[in-house]
Design a protein around this motif. Structure first.
Motif, PDB file in Angstrom:
ATOM      1  N   ARG A  33       0.817  -1.215   0.000  1.00 51.81           N
ATOM      2  CA  ARG A  33       0.000   0.000   0.000  1.00 51.81           C
ATOM      3  C   ARG A  33       0.853   1.268   0.000  1.00 51.81           C
ATOM      4  NH1 ARG A  33      -2.270  -2.935   4.822  1.00 51.81           N
ATOM      5  NH2 ARG A  33      -4.085  -4.113   4.083  1.00 51.81           N
ATOM      6  N   VAL A  34       0.342   2.269  -0.710  1.00 55.60           N
ATOM      7  CA  VAL A  34       0.843   3.636  -0.572  1.00 55.60           C
ATOM      8  C   VAL A  34      -0.377   4.547  -0.457  1.00 55.60           C
ATOM      9  CG1 VAL A  34       2.973   3.191  -1.857  1.00 55.60           C
ATOM     10  CG2 VAL A  34       0.948   4.042  -3.072  1.00 55.60           C
ATOM     11  N   PRO A  35      -0.237   5.740   0.128  1.00 55.14           N
ATOM     12  CA  PRO A  35      -1.378   6.660   0.213  1.00 55.14           C
ATOM     13  C   PRO A  35      -1.944   6.989  -1.162  1.00 55.14           C
ATOM     14  CG  PRO A  35       0.363   7.355   1.705  1.00 55.14           C
ATOM     15  CD  PRO A  35       0.937   6.242   0.873  1.00 55.14           C
ATOM     16  N   GLU A  36      -3.214   7.354  -1.190  1.00 52.22           N
ATOM     17  CA  GLU A  36      -3.947   7.583  -2.433  1.00 52.22           C
ATOM     18  C   GLU A  36      -3.229   8.542  -3.380  1.00 52.22           C
ATOM     19  OE1 GLU A  36      -6.769   6.428  -3.632  1.00 52.22           O
ATOM     20  OE2 GLU A  36      -7.824   5.438  -1.996  1.00 52.22           O
ATOM     21  N   ASP A  37      -2.590   9.569  -2.832  1.00 54.76           N
ATOM     22  CA  ASP A  37      -1.976  10.594  -3.676  1.00 54.76           C
ATOM     23  C   ASP A  37      -0.471  10.408  -3.848  1.00 54.76           C
ATOM     24  OD1 ASP A  37      -1.310  11.135  -1.073  1.00 54.76           O
ATOM     25  OD2 ASP A  37      -1.707  13.296  -1.179  1.00 54.76           O
ATOM     26  N   GLU A  38       0.041   9.202  -3.515  1.00 50.77           N
ATOM     27  CA  GLU A  38       1.492   9.009  -3.561  1.00 50.77           C
ATOM     28  C   GLU A  38       1.931   7.872  -4.480  1.00 50.77           C
ATOM     29  OE1 GLU A  38       3.424   8.780   0.228  1.00 50.77           O
ATOM     30  OE2 GLU A  38       2.265  10.437   1.089  1.00 50.77           O
ATOM     31  N   LEU A  39       1.057   7.419  -5.366  1.00 50.48           N
ATOM     32  CA  LEU A  39       1.454   6.321  -6.247  1.00 50.48           C
ATOM     33  C   LEU A  39       2.620   6.731  -7.144  1.00 50.48           C
ATOM     34  CD1 LEU A  39       1.094   3.503  -7.448  1.00 50.48           C
ATOM     35  CD2 LEU A  39      -0.658   4.456  -8.973  1.00 50.48           C
ATOM     36  N   GLN A  40       2.470   7.833  -7.856  1.00 51.32           N
ATOM     37  CA  GLN A  40       3.520   8.247  -8.785  1.00 51.32           C
ATOM     38  C   GLN A  40       4.805   8.610  -8.051  1.00 51.32           C
ATOM     39  OE1 GLN A  40       3.184   8.275 -12.366  1.00 51.32           O
ATOM     40  NE2 GLN A  40       5.399   8.276 -12.026  1.00 51.32           N
ATOM     41  N   SER A  41       4.702   9.368  -6.971  1.00 50.08           N
ATOM     42  CA  SER A  41       5.909   9.774  -6.248  1.00 50.08           C
ATOM     43  C   SER A  41       6.619   8.577  -5.623  1.00 50.08           C
ATOM     44  CB  SER A  41       5.567  10.810  -5.173  1.00 50.08           C
ATOM     45  OG  SER A  41       4.679  10.277  -4.205  1.00 50.08           O
ATOM     46  N   SER A  42       5.841   7.605  -5.152  1.00 55.02           N
ATOM     47  CA  SER A  42       6.452   6.405  -4.569  1.00 55.02           C
ATOM     48  C   SER A  42       7.160   5.591  -5.647  1.00 55.02           C
ATOM     49  CB  SER A  42       5.386   5.552  -3.882  1.00 55.02           C
ATOM     50  OG  SER A  42       4.788   6.243  -2.811  1.00 55.02           O
ATOM     51  N   TYR A  43       6.524   5.492  -6.808  1.00 58.87           N
ATOM     52  CA  TYR A  43       7.150   4.765  -7.915  1.00 58.87           C
ATOM     53  C   TYR A  43       8.412   5.490  -8.382  1.00 58.87           C
ATOM     54  CZ  TYR A  43       7.465   1.789 -12.034  1.00 58.87           C
ATOM     55  OH  TYR A  43       7.886   0.884 -12.980  1.00 58.87           O
ATOM     56  N   ASP A  44       8.339   6.816  -8.495  1.00 59.49           N
ATOM     57  CA  ASP A  44       9.509   7.592  -8.919  1.00 59.49           C
ATOM     58  C   ASP A  44      10.667   7.401  -7.947  1.00 59.49           C
ATOM     59  OD1 ASP A  44       8.093   8.535 -11.077  1.00 59.49           O
ATOM     60  OD2 ASP A  44       7.593  10.464 -10.150  1.00 59.49           O
ATOM     61  N   GLN A  45      10.357   7.355  -6.662  1.00 62.68           N
ATOM     62  CA  GLN A  45      11.402   7.142  -5.662  1.00 62.68           C
ATOM     63  C   GLN A  45      12.082   5.796  -5.871  1.00 62.68           C
ATOM     64  OE1 GLN A  45      10.108   7.449  -1.552  1.00 62.68           O
ATOM     65  NE2 GLN A  45      11.784   6.133  -0.860  1.00 62.68           N
ATOM     66  N   LEU A  46      11.288   4.760  -6.128  1.00 61.54           N
ATOM     67  CA  LEU A  46      11.865   3.440  -6.368  1.00 61.54           C
ATOM     68  C   LEU A  46      12.747   3.443  -7.610  1.00 61.54           C
ATOM     69  CD1 LEU A  46       8.780   1.169  -5.570  1.00 61.54           C
ATOM     70  CD2 LEU A  46      10.788   1.548  -4.134  1.00 61.54           C
ATOM     71  N   MET A  47      12.317   4.144  -8.654  1.00 59.80           N
ATOM     72  CA  MET A  47      13.124   4.216  -9.871  1.00 59.80           C
ATOM     73  C   MET A  47      14.451   4.928  -9.602  1.00 59.80           C
ATOM     74  SD  MET A  47      11.359   2.531 -12.055  1.00 59.80           S
ATOM     75  CE  MET A  47      10.883   1.562 -10.593  1.00 59.80           C
ATOM     76  N   GLU A  48      14.406   6.002  -8.821  1.00 65.17           N
ATOM     77  CA  GLU A  48      15.632   6.730  -8.480  1.00 65.17           C
ATOM     78  C   GLU A  48      16.589   5.855  -7.685  1.00 65.17           C
ATOM     79  OE1 GLU A  48      14.331  10.167  -6.405  1.00 65.17           O
ATOM     80  OE2 GLU A  48      13.384  11.097  -8.167  1.00 65.17           O
ATOM     81  N   GLU A  49      16.031   4.915  -6.931  1.00 61.71           N
ATOM     82  CA  GLU A  49      16.858   4.017  -6.121  1.00 61.71           C
ATOM     83  C   GLU A  49      17.358   2.814  -6.911  1.00 61.71           C
ATOM     84  OE1 GLU A  49      14.504   5.044  -1.923  1.00 61.71           O
ATOM     85  OE2 GLU A  49      14.189   3.124  -2.942  1.00 61.71           O
ATOM     86  N   GLY A  50      16.982   2.727  -8.188  1.00 58.16           N
ATOM     87  CA  GLY A  50      17.495   1.662  -9.040  1.00 58.16           C
ATOM     88  C   GLY A  50      16.651   0.414  -9.117  1.00 58.16           C
ATOM     89  N   VAL A  51      15.404   0.473  -8.634  1.00 55.92           N
ATOM     90  CA  VAL A  51      14.509  -0.679  -8.727  1.00 55.92           C
ATOM     91  C   VAL A  51      14.091  -0.881 -10.182  1.00 55.92           C
ATOM     92  CG1 VAL A  51      12.236  -1.562  -8.036  1.00 55.92           C
ATOM     93  CG2 VAL A  51      13.701  -0.417  -6.367  1.00 55.92           C
ATOM     94  N   GLU A  52      13.893  -2.142 -10.569  1.00 56.58           N
ATOM     95  CA  GLU A  52      13.549  -2.462 -11.953  1.00 56.58           C
ATOM     96  C   GLU A  52      12.224  -1.824 -12.366  1.00 56.58           C
ATOM     97  OE1 GLU A  52      12.502  -6.389 -14.727  1.00 56.58           O
ATOM     98  OE2 GLU A  52      13.407  -6.647 -12.747  1.00 56.58           O
ATOM     99  N   ASP A  53      12.226  -1.148 -13.510  1.00 60.31           N
ATOM    100  CA  ASP A  53      11.029  -0.523 -14.073  1.00 60.31           C
ATOM    101  C   ASP A  53      10.232  -1.598 -14.806  1.00 60.31           C
ATOM    102  OD1 ASP A  53       9.107   1.016 -15.228  1.00 60.31           O
ATOM    103  OD2 ASP A  53      10.450   2.197 -16.481  1.00 60.31           O
TER     104      ASP A  53
END
Length: 254
Positions: free
Chosen positions: A79-99
């Motif tokens: 789960r992530v908060p309703e308004d944090e899907l994109q920002s949470s995904y962007d954070q993971l991408m910045e950390e090098g998680v597979e897109d």
């Protein structure tokens, strides 16, 4: 018998790498560990996980074996908060998680990433629960009616929601009195009589109960599969299987 899901277990090939991935990217912390001669189990979850939140169990076998993912198990969802899907995904991408599957490709309703072993992790928007807490585990079933009957009759679970499309249906199941933070099991049924391979990279779901012997007796009365009874597990836990072979552990709070 109507008990919440306690944890979901997956097998990993490099425990240190997996622990670093989950603690770094999902802010998980170690909640428990069991060291045996041939394997290690580590339980993870968010720091502020609630009493009904399910945990993630990582199992590492010490013989350096590799695993087949199969397709009978689908994913875990966090789960992530309703308004944090994109920002949470962007954070993971910045950390090098597979897109893997970004929010835009999913109509900004959810997204997917993968852990180091290839287990799929869905990111879903919720207005409840700790960030990154486990929302559901998805398994694929070959007969929807049989699967719904299994969880309803054996564990007294009921629908919390469903989604039906032209080619598949998703059914979410949980105890009737479970809190909204409890993890659900998502049964995915693809139309057309598909069959699936369990693989061995996923292990089991676990249902938490107050009395192991009583719960096992109830399951046997309801004609659940006698896979590993409490006595064979030193009266600490037990295992049954659903109609498709997914393993389900019965555990207590102890």
């Amino acid at each position: 018998m109507s008990d919440v899901l306690d944890h979901v277990m997956m097998r990993v090939e490099d425990l240190d790498e997996s622990l670093e991935w989950y603690t770094t990217h999902l802010d998980y912390e170690e909640k428990g560990r069991w060291e045996a001669d041939s394997f290690t189990n580590v339980f993870l979850g968010p720091e502020d996980a609630g009493e009904d939140d399910a945990l993630l169990e990582l199992t590492y076998n010490h013989d350096d074996r590799t695993y087949e993912m199969g397709d009978a198990w689908g994913h875990i969802a966090v789960r992530v908060p309703e308004d944090e899907l994109q920002s949470s995904y962007d954070q993971l991408m910045e950390e090098g998680v597979e897109d893997y599957r970004d929010p835009e490709s999913n109509d900004n309703r959810y997204a997917f990433v993968k852990d180091p072993d290839g287990h799929e992790i869905e990111i879903v928007k919720r207005d409840h629960g700790a960030k990154w807490s486990l929302d559901h585990t998805m398994i694929r079933v070959e007969d929807a009616d049989e699967a719904l009957g299994f969880w309803t009759r054996k564990f007294e679970y009921e629908h919390t929601s469903r989604w039906e499309s032209d080619s598949f249906a998703n059914y979410f199941m949980a105890p009737s009195d479970a809190s909204e933070d409890a993890m659900t099991v998502e049964l995915t049924y693809n139309y057309g009589g598909q069959t699936y391979d369990l693989g061995d990279a996923w292990g089991h779901l676990a249902v938490r109960t107050d009395d192991l012997d009583e719960a096992w007796e109830t399951l046997m009365e309801r004609e659940a599969e006698d896979y590993r009874d409490p006595e064979s597990c030193d009266n600490r836990y037990a295992f049954t299987k659903d109609q498709d072979g997914h393993e389900i552990e019965i555990v207590t709070d102890d």
